[in-house]
Design a protein around this motif. Structure first.
Motif, PDB file in Angstrom:
ATOM      1  N   THR A  37       0.756  -1.203   0.002  1.00  0.00           N
ATOM      2  CA  THR A  37      -0.135   0.332   0.273  1.00  0.00           C
ATOM      3  C   THR A  37       0.924   1.172   0.114  1.00  0.00           C
ATOM      4  O   THR A  37       1.945   0.921  -0.160  1.00  0.00           O
ATOM      5  CB  THR A  37      -1.013   0.360   1.428  1.00  0.00           C
ATOM      6  N   ALA A  38       0.285   2.773   0.074  1.00  0.00           N
ATOM      7  CA  ALA A  38       1.364   3.683  -0.117  1.00  0.00           C
ATOM      8  C   ALA A  38       1.933   4.201   1.284  1.00  0.00           C
ATOM      9  O   ALA A  38       3.093   4.726   1.098  1.00  0.00           O
ATOM     10  CB  ALA A  38       0.213   4.427  -0.172  1.00  0.00           C
ATOM     11  N   THR A  39       1.468   2.847   2.772  1.00  0.00           N
ATOM     12  CA  THR A  39       2.066   3.628   3.591  1.00  0.00           C
ATOM     13  C   THR A  39       2.785   2.198   4.400  1.00  0.00           C
ATOM     14  O   THR A  39       3.717   1.990   5.135  1.00  0.00           O
ATOM     15  CB  THR A  39       1.685   3.986   4.794  1.00  0.00           C
ATOM     16  N   GLY A  40       2.462   0.862   3.725  1.00  0.00           N
ATOM     17  CA  GLY A  40       2.642  -0.726   4.158  1.00  0.00           C
ATOM     18  C   GLY A  40       3.294  -1.595   3.211  1.00  0.00           C
ATOM     19  O   GLY A  40       2.935  -1.186   1.959  1.00  0.00           O
ATOM     20  N   VAL A  41       3.165  -2.998   3.696  1.00  0.00           N
ATOM     21  CA  VAL A  41       3.628  -4.000   3.294  1.00  0.00           C
ATOM     22  C   VAL A  41       3.859  -4.714   3.583  1.00  0.00           C
ATOM     23  O   VAL A  41       4.559  -5.156   4.931  1.00  0.00           O
ATOM     24  CB  VAL A  41       5.080  -3.943   2.179  1.00  0.00           C
ATOM     25  N   THR A  42       3.901  -6.513   3.334  1.00  0.00           N
ATOM     26  CA  THR A  42       3.955  -7.394   4.406  1.00  0.00           C
ATOM     27  C   THR A  42       5.306  -8.065   3.687  1.00  0.00           C
ATOM     28  O   THR A  42       5.137  -8.428   2.260  1.00  0.00           O
ATOM     29  CB  THR A  42       2.854  -8.014   4.313  1.00  0.00           C
ATOM     30  N   VAL A  43       5.894  -8.933   4.222  1.00  0.00           N
ATOM     31  CA  VAL A  43       7.441  -9.307   3.600  1.00  0.00           C
ATOM     32  C   VAL A  43       7.173 -10.557   4.456  1.00  0.00           C
ATOM     33  O   VAL A  43       7.005 -10.766   5.602  1.00  0.00           O
ATOM     34  CB  VAL A  43       8.336  -8.545   4.536  1.00  0.00           C
ATOM     35  N   ALA A  80       9.009 -14.584  13.072  1.00  0.00           N
ATOM     36  CA  ALA A  80       8.460 -16.155  12.491  1.00  0.00           C
ATOM     37  C   ALA A  80       9.058 -15.302  10.756  1.00  0.00           C
ATOM     38  O   ALA A  80       9.813 -14.435  10.797  1.00  0.00           O
ATOM     39  CB  ALA A  80       7.253 -14.700  12.272  1.00  0.00           C
ATOM     40  N   THR A  81       8.835 -15.806  10.432  1.00  0.00           N
ATOM     41  CA  THR A  81       8.524 -15.712   8.522  1.00  0.00           C
ATOM     42  C   THR A  81       7.661 -14.673   7.819  1.00  0.00           C
ATOM     43  O   THR A  81       7.801 -14.733   6.536  1.00  0.00           O
ATOM     44  CB  THR A  81       8.976 -16.605   8.246  1.00  0.00           C
ATOM     45  N   THR A  82       7.211 -13.759   9.179  1.00  0.00           N
ATOM     46  CA  THR A  82       6.032 -12.866   8.686  1.00  0.00           C
ATOM     47  C   THR A  82       6.367 -11.532   8.773  1.00  0.00           C
ATOM     48  O   THR A  82       6.464 -11.628   9.986  1.00  0.00           O
ATOM     49  CB  THR A  82       4.929 -13.115   8.261  1.00  0.00           C
ATOM     50  N   LEU A  83       6.432 -10.469   8.224  1.00  0.00           N
ATOM     51  CA  LEU A  83       6.293  -9.217   9.021  1.00  0.00           C
ATOM     52  C   LEU A  83       5.193  -8.016   8.019  1.00  0.00           C
ATOM     53  O   LEU A  83       5.617  -7.661   7.114  1.00  0.00           O
ATOM     54  CB  LEU A  83       7.748  -8.953   8.894  1.00  0.00           C
ATOM     55  N   GLN A  84       4.310  -7.649   8.791  1.00  0.00           N
ATOM     56  CA  GLN A  84       3.587  -6.997   8.147  1.00  0.00           C
ATOM     57  C   GLN A  84       4.149  -5.442   9.088  1.00  0.00           C
ATOM     58  O   GLN A  84       4.417  -4.633   9.828  1.00  0.00           O
ATOM     59  CB  GLN A  84       2.315  -6.976   9.137  1.00  0.00           C
ATOM     60  N   VAL A  85       4.848  -4.858   7.779  1.00  0.00           N
ATOM     61  CA  VAL A  85       5.790  -3.630   8.108  1.00  0.00           C
ATOM     62  C   VAL A  85       4.388  -2.041   7.698  1.00  0.00           C
ATOM     63  O   VAL A  85       4.070  -2.388   7.034  1.00  0.00           O
ATOM     64  CB  VAL A  85       6.659  -2.926   6.852  1.00  0.00           C
ATOM     65  N   THR A  86       4.708  -1.351   8.521  1.00  0.00           N
ATOM     66  CA  THR A  86       3.689   0.192   8.373  1.00  0.00           C
ATOM     67  C   THR A  86       5.132   1.510   8.741  1.00  0.00           C
ATOM     68  O   THR A  86       5.959   1.317   8.653  1.00  0.00           O
ATOM     69  CB  THR A  86       2.211   0.257   9.533  1.00  0.00           C
ATOM     70  N   GLY A  87       4.014   2.632   7.914  1.00  0.00           N
ATOM     71  CA  GLY A  87       5.034   3.662   8.492  1.00  0.00           C
ATOM     72  C   GLY A  87       5.875   4.271   7.457  1.00  0.00           C
ATOM     73  O   GLY A  87       6.585   4.632   7.447  1.00  0.00           O
ATOM     74  N   LEU A  88       5.485   3.356   6.202  1.00  0.00           N
ATOM     75  CA  LEU A  88       6.736   3.884   4.747  1.00  0.00           C
ATOM     76  C   LEU A  88       5.793   5.081   4.218  1.00  0.00           C
ATOM     77  O   LEU A  88       4.427   4.968   4.703  1.00  0.00           O
ATOM     78  CB  LEU A  88       6.333   2.068   3.831  1.00  0.00           C
ATOM     79  N   ALA A  89       6.637   5.837   3.697  1.00  0.00           N
ATOM     80  CA  ALA A  89       6.287   6.797   2.789  1.00  0.00           C
ATOM     81  C   ALA A  89       5.910   6.566   1.366  1.00  0.00           C
ATOM     82  O   ALA A  89       5.999   5.489   0.672  1.00  0.00           O
ATOM     83  CB  ALA A  89       7.930   7.743   2.263  1.00  0.00           C
ATOM     84  N   PRO A  90       4.920   7.589   0.712  1.00  0.00           N
ATOM     85  CA  PRO A  90       4.090   6.303  -0.809  1.00  0.00           C
ATOM     86  C   PRO A  90       5.245   6.621  -1.418  1.00  0.00           C
ATOM     87  O   PRO A  90       5.886   8.041  -1.908  1.00  0.00           O
ATOM     88  CB  PRO A  90       3.297   7.794  -0.872  1.00  0.00           C
ATOM     89  N   GLY A  91       5.072   5.847  -2.802  1.00  0.00           N
ATOM     90  CA  GLY A  91       5.633   6.385  -3.481  1.00  0.00           C
ATOM     91  C   GLY A  91       7.249   6.751  -3.972  1.00  0.00           C
ATOM     92  O   GLY A  91       8.259   6.967  -4.582  1.00  0.00           O
ATOM     93  N   THR A  92       7.442   5.887  -3.035  1.00  0.00           N
ATOM     94  CA  THR A  92       8.853   5.791  -2.710  1.00  0.00           C
ATOM     95  C   THR A  92       9.645   3.327  -2.850  1.00  0.00           C
ATOM     96  O   THR A  92       8.856   2.620  -2.239  1.00  0.00           O
ATOM     97  CB  THR A  92       9.512   5.903  -1.117  1.00  0.00           C
ATOM     98  N   GLU A  93      11.390   3.335  -3.678  1.00  0.00           N
ATOM     99  CA  GLU A  93      11.656   2.207  -3.561  1.00  0.00           C
ATOM    100  C   GLU A  93      12.135   1.581  -2.146  1.00  0.00           C
ATOM    101  O   GLU A  93      12.986   2.529  -2.210  1.00  0.00           O
ATOM    102  CB  GLU A  93      12.271   1.925  -4.594  1.00  0.00           C
ATOM    103  N   TYR A  94      11.549   0.671  -2.019  1.00  0.00           N
ATOM    104  CA  TYR A  94      12.830   0.064  -0.054  1.00  0.00           C
ATOM    105  C   TYR A  94      13.242  -1.533  -1.120  1.00  0.00           C
ATOM    106  O   TYR A  94      12.518  -2.231  -1.428  1.00  0.00           O
ATOM    107  CB  TYR A  94      11.421  -0.357   0.358  1.00  0.00           C
TER     108      TYR A  94
END
Length: 251
Positions: A37-43, A80-94
């Motif tokens: 999403t604009a501010t998060g991703v599942t790893v 765990a082998t899954t991480l829910q990440v929030t607080g990312l910046a929109p339109g940014t490559e990570y």
């Protein structure tokens, strides 16, 4: 284990049990990045093929905004082998990578993976500043919003209208400052601005208000100046809208 010097022996150190033949684990699988999403991703990632002959203790997930993991690095440790990440910046490559650990030590880092968060419309600009207010025009100065939504701002929209923000007098796409024309004398206007990027129009700024001059000019001996005309209604003074006739209508 304990140390010895000329004075004598130290107390024994703490104990650590390691099974003979154990090693650090192999690297985990390359991260899989889902549901961005604009501010998060599942790893997600796979456990290492070789745990080193001993139970894994944790994973370390690292992200950065460059492939060398030197820009804005951040790491999180978890089991765990899954991480829910929030607080990312929109339109940014990570960029992301993972390593595993057991009682012997850390594995090598996994292969890297990257994802770009979607851009969104920009945030609201600050309240505009209204200057050079005349009978039928004013100058509107505004600033860029703090958040561009991860996409370059392409234009701005100005709205100058009544308190309910009905039909706007003007709606240009322009860079500041902008002179709004075609206003009515002795009229209160509320002005707000919003920014536009490739994703669409953002939120409106807080509104600023001003009352245009009455349309009368008076001389001060050197030049003509705009004057505000007030009339009494028996109880208080109110602004007057001064009009002139052209023989068929009042203007």
């Amino acid at each position: 284990m304990r140390a010895h010097n000329s004075v004598g022996w130290s107390p024994y150190s703490g104990t650590r049990t390691i099974t003979t033949g154990t090693t650090v684990p192999s690297a985990p699988g390359t991260p899989v990045l889902e549901d961005a999403t604009a501010t998060g991703v599942t790893v997600r990632w796979a456990a290492p093929a070789d745990d080193g002959g001993i139970t894994l203790t944790e994973y370390t997930v690292q992200r950065a905004t460059d492939a060398l993991f030197s820009a804005d690095p951040h790491a999180a440790a978890l089991g765990a082998t899954t991480l829910q990440v929030t607080g990312l910046a929109p339109g940014t490559e990570y960029w992301w990578r993972v390593r595993a650990a057991n009682a012997v030590g850390d594995s090598e880092w996994s292969e890297t993976a990257s994802v770009t968060t979607p851009a969104v419309p920009p945030g609201a600009p600050p309240e505009p500043v209204l200057t050079n207010v005349l009978a039928t025009s004013m100058t509107v100065t505004y600033s860029a919003p703090a958040d561009d939504g991860g996409s370059e701002i392409q234009s701005y929209e100005i709205q100058a209208t009544d308190a309910l923000f009905g039909a706007s007098v003007t709606s240009p796409d322009t860079e500041p400052p902008y002179v709004v024309v075609g206003l009515s004398p002795a009229t209160t206007y509320y002005v707000r601005v919003r920014a536009i990027n490739a994703q669409g129009a953002g939120s409106w700024s807080p509104s600023a208000s001003v009352t245009t001059l009455s349309g009368v000019r008076v001389g001060d001996g050197a030049s003509w100046r705009d004057a505000v005309v007030w009339v009494g209604n028996g109880a208080s003074w109110v602004l007057a809208s001064v009009k002139t006739g052209n023989g068929s209508q009042w203007m």
